[in-house]
Design a protein around this motif. Structure first.
Motif, PDB file in Angstrom:
ATOM      1  N   PHE A   1      -6.779   5.611  -4.098  1.00 50.14           N
ATOM      2  CA  PHE A   1      -6.487   4.620  -3.066  1.00 50.14           C
ATOM      3  C   PHE A   1      -7.166   3.287  -3.381  1.00 50.14           C
ATOM      4  O   PHE A   1      -6.548   2.222  -3.269  1.00 50.14           O
TER       5      PHE A   1
ATOM      6  N   MET B   1       0.830  -1.210   0.000  1.00 49.34           N
ATOM      7  CA  MET B   1       0.000   0.000   0.000  1.00 49.34           C
ATOM      8  C   MET B   1       0.859   1.253   0.000  1.00 49.34           C
ATOM      9  O   MET B   1       0.494   2.268  -0.595  1.00 49.34           O
TER      10      MET B   1
ATOM     11  N   GLU C   1      -1.273   5.045   4.367  1.00 49.59           N
ATOM     12  CA  GLU C   1      -2.733   4.962   4.261  1.00 49.59           C
ATOM     13  C   GLU C   1      -3.460   5.797   5.295  1.00 49.59           C
ATOM     14  O   GLU C   1      -4.647   6.129   5.113  1.00 49.59           O
TER      15      GLU C   1
ATOM     16  N   LEU D   1      -5.467  -3.672   2.715  1.00 52.61           N
ATOM     17  CA  LEU D   1      -6.178  -3.035   3.810  1.00 52.61           C
ATOM     18  C   LEU D   1      -7.007  -4.029   4.608  1.00 52.61           C
ATOM     19  O   LEU D   1      -7.114  -3.931   5.833  1.00 52.61           O
TER      20      LEU D   1
END
Length: 433
Positions: free
Chosen positions: A278, A135, A240, A294
């Motif tokens: 994202f 990420m 994130e 996530l």
């Protein structure tokens, strides 16, 4: 000047008036009755965000050079802290030392910086430990770009990017300070977070993510939604947690639509584009690795609210040594400083001129750190680097308080309290891993 005129939240507050074809920002009050700080003229040559940025840049550069020559023994690759547990020494690029430990997070950023398009679990002699590493592609991607794809430049460029990012935080801090009617050098509180020293020491992404977050928030204040969207989108790809601030902006926009009848418009780009970027990157990583980062690591990074800090407090308190100032004492010192900044900011939520979405983001970041797992709270050598957003938003709120308010009176004392932690952490990073 436009930035200084917008102290109330432009999402959705801050009405506009059309005058002769040009747009003028009307003076306004927030929904809680606070008024924007009046613009303040610079008081001298040092009252400039550029000066604050230069000071932060030189401090970061001086520290990095000192660590390079002392702890790293002239080997810039030691900053990465590649550990034998995740490394295959024979396959590593030349000049990267391997520590007989698990290493640190910097080894995974280094691995991606060698080729950010290679999302294999093992490449260039390093095996990724968790899907969420993918990420955070922003820091390694920028390093790869500035290194021109040359592997031998990557170790030095990882450090250089963080030095530049800390300088940028200083500049942005000066801008926030002037927005709040204070001397630009008061903004040096923003790069004065002790966790940034550890991030710079170990090639992690917090400095770049913080710079992008602050720049994005400043762009929102300036009513530049496209620029804000780009900055926050890249920030979300760097770390994130930037999405927490994006969520705060989105919440205020939704409130504006539902309560005030506002129509969706360009201001919504500030949250819509980062959210879309994202989500798209999550899909890309899912296609490459077989899991959504996530979701795959949610259980490892979040837990029951308040349990982790209470457990960490209890555990570390049992190890306190009254005869020696050690890592447990440093942890409690850092916790105390962060808590004092947070409490002062909470007490100043109604008096500050900071936009409503920034105040909401601060509260959401407080909630976030209360639900992270004990491993994050218990880390004695991370210097609370993962909690940097709470500190940054707390400082922004305090910089926006009126001069005679409680927050303004507390600010000099809080700034003085950070000095012992900065000194101790600097000393430790120059002498031990």
């Amino acid at each position: 000047m436009a930035r200084r005129q917008v102290a109330a939240s432009v999402l959705p507050d801050g009405p506009e008036m059309a005058t002769g074809g040009s747009r003028v920002i009307a003076p306004s009050s927030d929904s809680d009755g606070t008024s924007p700080q009046p613009p303040r003229r610079p008081t001298g040559r040092t009252d400039s965000p550029a000066v604050a940025g230069l000071i932060a840049l030189l401090a970061a550069l001086g520290f990095a050079l000192a660590r390079w020559q002392t702890w790293a023994n002239g080997t810039i690759g030691r900053f990465i802290l590649v550990g034998r547990h995740f490394a295959i020494p024979a396959q590593l690029p030349p000049g990267v030392p391997v520590a007989p430990t698990y290493g640190y997070d910097g080894q995974f950023f280094y691995r991606l910086a060698l080729n950010p398009l290679n999302l294999s679990k093992t490449a260039y002699g390093i095996t990724m430990d968790r899907p969420y590493r993918y990420m955070r592609i922003g820091y390694p991607a920028l390093t790869w770009l500035l290194s021109f794809g040359q592997h031998f430049l990557v170790p030095a460029m990882l450090v250089a990017v963080n030095i530049a990012a800390i300088g940028a935080i200083g500049y942005l801090g000066g801008a926030f300070a002037q927005d709040g009617g204070r001397h630009a050098l008061a903004g040096l509180l923003l790069p004065g977070y002790f966790g940034l020293i550890t991030s710079l020491s170990r090639d992690t992404a917090e400095p770049l993510a913080a710079a992008l977050l602050l720049a994005g928030l400043l762009a929102v204040r300036s009513r530049r939604p496209v620029l804000a969207a780009l900055l926050l989108a890249y920030g979300a790809l760097t770390r994130e947690t930037v999405m927490v601030a994006v969520a705060a902006i989105a919440i205020m926009r939704v409130i504006g639509v539902l309560r005030r009848g506002q129509r969706p418009g360009r201001d919504d780009l500030a949250w819509a584009i980062p959210t879309g970027v994202f989500v798209v990157w999550e899909v890309v990583v899912k296609a490459a690795t077989g899991s959504i980062p996530l979701l795959a690591d949610g259980g490892r990074n979040a837990g029951t609210p308040l349990i982790a800090p209470l457990q960490a407090f209890k555990s570390n308190l049992s190890h306190i040594n009254t005869h020696q100032f050690d890592q447990y004492d440093v942890w409690f010192l850092e916790i105390a400083i962060l808590a004092l900044f947070a409490l002062a900011a909470l007490a100043s939520l109604r008096s500050t001129s900071a936009p409503v979405h920034e105040r909401l983001a601060f509260v959401l970041y407080l909630v976030e750190i209360c639900v992270v797992t004990p491993s994050t709270w218990n880390s004695l050598d991370a210097d609370l680097r993962s909690f940097i957003e709470v500190y940054l938003l707390a400082v922004i709120i305090l910089l926006g308080t009126p001069r005679r308010s409680l927050g303004a009176r507390l600010l000099p004392t809080l700034a003085a309290l950070t000095l012992p932690a900065l000194i101790v952490v600097t000393q430790r990073r120059l002498t031990i891993s």
